[in-house]
Design a protein around this motif. Structure first.
Motif, PDB file in Angstrom:
ATOM      1  N   LEU A 161      -8.520  -2.772  -2.963  1.00 50.75           N
ATOM      2  CA  LEU A 161      -7.280  -2.429  -2.877  1.00 50.75           C
ATOM      3  C   LEU A 161      -6.579  -2.805  -3.852  1.00 50.75           C
ATOM      4  CD1 LEU A 161      -7.822  -4.264   0.760  1.00 50.75           C
ATOM      5  CD2 LEU A 161      -6.941  -1.954   0.069  1.00 50.75           C
ATOM      6  N   LEU A 162      -7.975  -4.534  -4.982  1.00 52.96           N
ATOM      7  CA  LEU A 162      -6.917  -4.466  -6.562  1.00 52.96           C
ATOM      8  C   LEU A 162      -6.334  -3.516  -6.948  1.00 52.96           C
ATOM      9  CD1 LEU A 162      -6.930  -6.957  -7.977  1.00 52.96           C
ATOM     10  CD2 LEU A 162      -9.315  -6.726  -8.691  1.00 52.96           C
ATOM     11  N   VAL A 163      -6.621  -2.691  -7.035  1.00 47.66           N
ATOM     12  CA  VAL A 163      -7.098  -1.257  -7.976  1.00 47.66           C
ATOM     13  C   VAL A 163      -4.986  -0.817  -7.656  1.00 47.66           C
ATOM     14  CG1 VAL A 163      -7.709   0.790  -9.547  1.00 47.66           C
ATOM     15  CG2 VAL A 163      -9.341  -1.091  -9.102  1.00 47.66           C
ATOM     16  N   THR A 164      -5.634  -0.867  -6.851  1.00 48.98           N
ATOM     17  CA  THR A 164      -4.708  -0.581  -5.823  1.00 48.98           C
ATOM     18  C   THR A 164      -3.283  -0.482  -5.264  1.00 48.98           C
ATOM     19  OG1 THR A 164      -5.711   0.878  -4.538  1.00 48.98           O
ATOM     20  CG2 THR A 164      -4.243   0.970  -3.139  1.00 48.98           C
ATOM     21  N   THR A 165      -3.134  -2.442  -4.804  1.00 45.78           N
ATOM     22  CA  THR A 165      -2.079  -2.621  -4.712  1.00 45.78           C
ATOM     23  C   THR A 165      -1.639  -3.863  -5.498  1.00 45.78           C
ATOM     24  OG1 THR A 165      -3.436  -4.217  -3.126  1.00 45.78           O
ATOM     25  CG2 THR A 165      -2.348  -1.941  -2.453  1.00 45.78           C
ATOM     26  N   VAL A 188      -6.365   8.695   2.684  1.00 45.77           N
ATOM     27  CA  VAL A 188      -7.207   7.586   2.390  1.00 45.77           C
ATOM     28  C   VAL A 188      -5.699   7.026   3.175  1.00 45.77           C
ATOM     29  CG1 VAL A 188      -7.282   5.323   0.874  1.00 45.77           C
ATOM     30  CG2 VAL A 188      -8.657   7.720   0.622  1.00 45.77           C
ATOM     31  N   PHE A 189      -4.564   7.148   2.776  1.00 46.28           N
ATOM     32  CA  PHE A 189      -3.442   6.369   3.105  1.00 46.28           C
ATOM     33  C   PHE A 189      -3.496   6.104   5.328  1.00 46.28           C
ATOM     34  CE2 PHE A 189       0.979   6.067   4.795  1.00 46.28           C
ATOM     35  CZ  PHE A 189       0.921   4.837   4.326  1.00 46.28           C
ATOM     36  N   LEU A 190      -3.647   7.586   5.349  1.00 48.04           N
ATOM     37  CA  LEU A 190      -3.148   7.116   6.807  1.00 48.04           C
ATOM     38  C   LEU A 190      -5.170   6.966   7.643  1.00 48.04           C
ATOM     39  CD1 LEU A 190      -2.485  11.485   7.272  1.00 48.04           C
ATOM     40  CD2 LEU A 190      -1.185   9.415   7.591  1.00 48.04           C
ATOM     41  N   LYS A 191      -5.801   6.619   7.268  1.00 42.74           N
ATOM     42  CA  LYS A 191      -7.396   5.993   7.788  1.00 42.74           C
ATOM     43  C   LYS A 191      -5.950   4.589   7.825  1.00 42.74           C
ATOM     44  CE  LYS A 191     -10.549   9.217   6.468  1.00 42.74           C
ATOM     45  NZ  LYS A 191     -12.264   9.951   6.066  1.00 42.74           N
ATOM     46  N   ILE A 192      -6.228   3.958   6.582  1.00 41.43           N
ATOM     47  CA  ILE A 192      -5.532   2.846   6.604  1.00 41.43           C
ATOM     48  C   ILE A 192      -4.625   2.498   7.148  1.00 41.43           C
ATOM     49  CG2 ILE A 192      -4.783   0.707   5.482  1.00 41.43           C
ATOM     50  CD1 ILE A 192      -5.829   2.585   2.717  1.00 41.43           C
ATOM     51  N   LEU A 193      -3.522   2.940   7.337  1.00 42.99           N
ATOM     52  CA  LEU A 193      -2.500   3.072   8.826  1.00 42.99           C
ATOM     53  C   LEU A 193      -3.623   2.852  10.020  1.00 42.99           C
ATOM     54  CD1 LEU A 193       0.516   3.071   8.991  1.00 42.99           C
ATOM     55  CD2 LEU A 193       0.356   5.507   8.626  1.00 42.99           C
ATOM     56  N   SER A 194      -4.130   4.103  10.245  1.00 42.89           N
ATOM     57  CA  SER A 194      -4.528   3.799  11.442  1.00 42.89           C
ATOM     58  C   SER A 194      -5.533   2.463  11.980  1.00 42.89           C
ATOM     59  CB  SER A 194      -5.389   5.246  11.511  1.00 42.89           C
ATOM     60  OG  SER A 194      -6.285   5.687  11.236  1.00 42.89           O
ATOM     61  N   ALA A 195      -6.068   2.436  11.415  1.00 45.35           N
ATOM     62  CA  ALA A 195      -6.807   0.887  11.261  1.00 45.35           C
ATOM     63  C   ALA A 195      -5.687  -0.037  10.980  1.00 45.35           C
ATOM     64  CB  ALA A 195      -7.596   0.904   9.919  1.00 45.35           C
ATOM     65  N   ILE A 196      -4.394   0.318  10.785  1.00 45.28           N
ATOM     66  CA  ILE A 196      -3.783  -0.994  10.930  1.00 45.28           C
ATOM     67  C   ILE A 196      -3.007  -1.113  12.234  1.00 45.28           C
ATOM     68  CG2 ILE A 196      -1.573  -1.790  10.022  1.00 45.28           C
ATOM     69  CD1 ILE A 196      -2.691  -1.120   7.316  1.00 45.28           C
ATOM     70  N   LEU A 224       1.262  -1.024   0.314  1.00 45.58           N
ATOM     71  CA  LEU A 224       0.080  -0.213   0.012  1.00 45.58           C
ATOM     72  C   LEU A 224       0.685   1.639   0.219  1.00 45.58           C
ATOM     73  CD1 LEU A 224      -3.217   0.647   0.126  1.00 45.58           C
ATOM     74  CD2 LEU A 224      -2.827   1.169   2.638  1.00 45.58           C
ATOM     75  N   PHE A 225       2.049   1.477   0.993  1.00 54.07           N
ATOM     76  CA  PHE A 225       3.000   2.422   0.710  1.00 54.07           C
ATOM     77  C   PHE A 225       3.621   2.894  -0.544  1.00 54.07           C
ATOM     78  CE2 PHE A 225       7.142   4.164   1.722  1.00 54.07           C
ATOM     79  CZ  PHE A 225       6.703   5.359   1.956  1.00 54.07           C
ATOM     80  N   ARG A 226       4.313   1.632  -1.526  1.00 54.84           N
ATOM     81  CA  ARG A 226       4.070   1.584  -2.347  1.00 54.84           C
ATOM     82  C   ARG A 226       3.362   2.631  -3.450  1.00 54.84           C
ATOM     83  NH1 ARG A 226       3.926   1.008  -7.476  1.00 54.84           N
ATOM     84  NH2 ARG A 226       2.045   0.099  -7.332  1.00 54.84           N
ATOM     85  N   SER A 227       2.037   2.109  -3.597  1.00 54.77           N
ATOM     86  CA  SER A 227       1.239   2.760  -4.386  1.00 54.77           C
ATOM     87  C   SER A 227       0.745   4.106  -3.859  1.00 54.77           C
ATOM     88  CB  SER A 227      -0.201   1.877  -4.032  1.00 54.77           C
ATOM     89  OG  SER A 227      -0.525   0.181  -4.665  1.00 54.77           O
ATOM     90  N   TYR A 228       0.914   4.727  -2.818  1.00 58.58           N
ATOM     91  CA  TYR A 228       1.094   5.514  -1.809  1.00 58.58           C
ATOM     92  C   TYR A 228       2.111   6.794  -2.647  1.00 58.58           C
ATOM     93  CZ  TYR A 228       1.186   9.730   0.765  1.00 58.58           C
ATOM     94  OH  TYR A 228       1.342  10.877   1.786  1.00 58.58           O
TER      95      TYR A 228
END
Length: 396
Positions: free
Chosen positions: A312-316, A70-78, A55-59
């Motif tokens: 996530l498929l499109v993103t990663t 969006v990246f920060l929201k997913i990161l916060s969930a993780i 995900l970071f690579r895509s970001y």
């Protein structure tokens, strides 16, 4: 962390004031950063970390305000997943979360009784309560059911138990139906069955004889069938007697399940987005494009994917998407394993059922919304999935 959960449902209602979300994110960082080097690694966490690297690579392919958000929201969930490892009193956390939804529930009732919080979503009059979007209201209702059901089984105050029953079995489905959220209506139907069986299961957990266990299994299966009949009849009565003319309906006729009407146009989004993604080069198929690329691939409406797995498929790419699916698979496998270990403790049974319910809610609802970027649900899901690897989960 308990403070975070205590105020989260109220802050979700204050969606206009983003400063509160930033405050909660900072609170999460303050909690997790000092503990970062004490995180215990498992196969599941390795899958999650590897997914995050993709995900970071895509970001970094495209960095702007929207992709960063969006990246920060997913990161916060993780981060919530790993923060769960350090919870020393899980029962206390469950108590706080059940308390945290009292104020929102009162707000839903007041908004409905005073006829406020109703807006027209297209031609349909929809109940959104204190939220911007109808699904936000329905999500909050589902999550509140998962946690306040605690009062059904452990409260010693009769009027609290009765109010909980009225809310879960009467008010909650009314709110969800008024919100016109198809997926949350389906999830409520599933949870209705779970709640009926769970209520019965508490009474027979200490049955030790083989005959007793066989009788229990038969009765449990009968309850499942009875609950399904009640759900079906209940929705049929609503559909034929109480549903307004413009309200959204669920069609189960052959060929209609994935129709544009049934999915509110989502099937058109999915079809065009998947088709345009598969037309990409091999590198993009494997590793994906960048965050929010689906807005461009969705030539049907130019909107979000409305599906976590597709987003996530499109993103990663296939690799990142597969990692996320494997992660969910390991979570379900872990839950199944722990059911064999909980013994006859009613609190252990309740806790594991709670984790299962929040996990199923998140996995299922992800098929019709990109819920991984909505902290209203993702924080609870990832935190409780993280509790599965907490050594204090069943220490009592």
């Amino acid at each position: 962390m308990d403070l975070l959960f205590l105020v989260k449902p109220v802050i979700d209602m204050l969606w206009k004031y983003k400063i509160f979300d930033i405050f909660l994110l900072l609170l999460l960082l303050v909690y997790i950063v000092p503990r970062f080097f004490y995180i215990k690694i498992s196969v599941t966490s390795v899958l999650l970390i590897t997914f995050m690297l993709f995900l970071f690579r895509s970001y970094i392919v495209k960095i702007d305000m929207q992709t960063t958000l969006v990246f920060l929201k997913i990161l916060s969930a993780i981060l919530m997943f790993f923060a769960a490892q350090f919870n020393r009193d899980i029962e206390k956390t469950l108590k706080y979360i059940s308390l945290s939804y009292i104020v929102p529930i009162i707000c839903y009732i007041i908004f409905a009784v005073t006829h406020k919080g109703f807006i027209y979503w297209g031609a349909v009059k929809t109940f959104v309560g204190p939220y911007y979007y109808k699904t936000d209201l329905a999500i909050a209702v589902i999550i509140s059911i998962i946690f306040i059901r605690r009062y059904l089984f452990f409260s010693k105050i009769k009027y609290v138990m009765w109010f909980t029953r009225i809310y879960i079995f009467l008010l909650a489905p009314i709110f969800i139906l008024l919100a016109n959220s198809r997926m949350m209506t389906i999830i409520y139907g599933i949870f209705f069955v779970v709640l009926i069986v769970e209520s019965y299961q508490y009474k027979v957990m200490k049955v030790n004889s083989i005959q007793g266990r066989l009788e229990t299994k038969v009765k449990r299966n009968a309850l499942v069938v009875l609950s399904l009949i009640i759900v079906t009849l209940g929705y049929t009565v609503y559909d034929t007697q109480f549903k307004s003319e413009n309200a959204l309906a669920i069609s189960i006729n052959e060929g209609q399940i994935f129709s544009l009407e049934n999915t509110q146009g989502r099937s058109g989004i999915w079809e065009t987005t998947i088709g345009n993604f598969l037309d990409g080069n091999p590198f993009s198929l494997l590793l994906g494009y960048y965050i929010n690329k689906e807005f461009e691939l969705n030539t049907y409406s130019g909107q979000d994917a409305h599906n976590t797995y597709l987003k996530l498929l499109v993103t990663t790419g296939f690799i990142g998407g597969s990692l996320y699916i494997f992660f969910n698979g390991f979570i379900l496998r872990r839950i199944k394993f722990l059911y064999k270990k909980i013994g006859s403790s009613s609190m252990n049974y309740f806790t594991l059922n709670t984790i299962l319910m929040i996990t199923l809610f998140f996995i299922i609802s992800g098929f019709t919304q990109s819920n991984i970027i909505y902290t209203q649900s993702s924080w609870y899901a990832f935190y409780f999935m993280g509790l599965l690897y907490n050594p204090n989960l069943f220490n009592k």
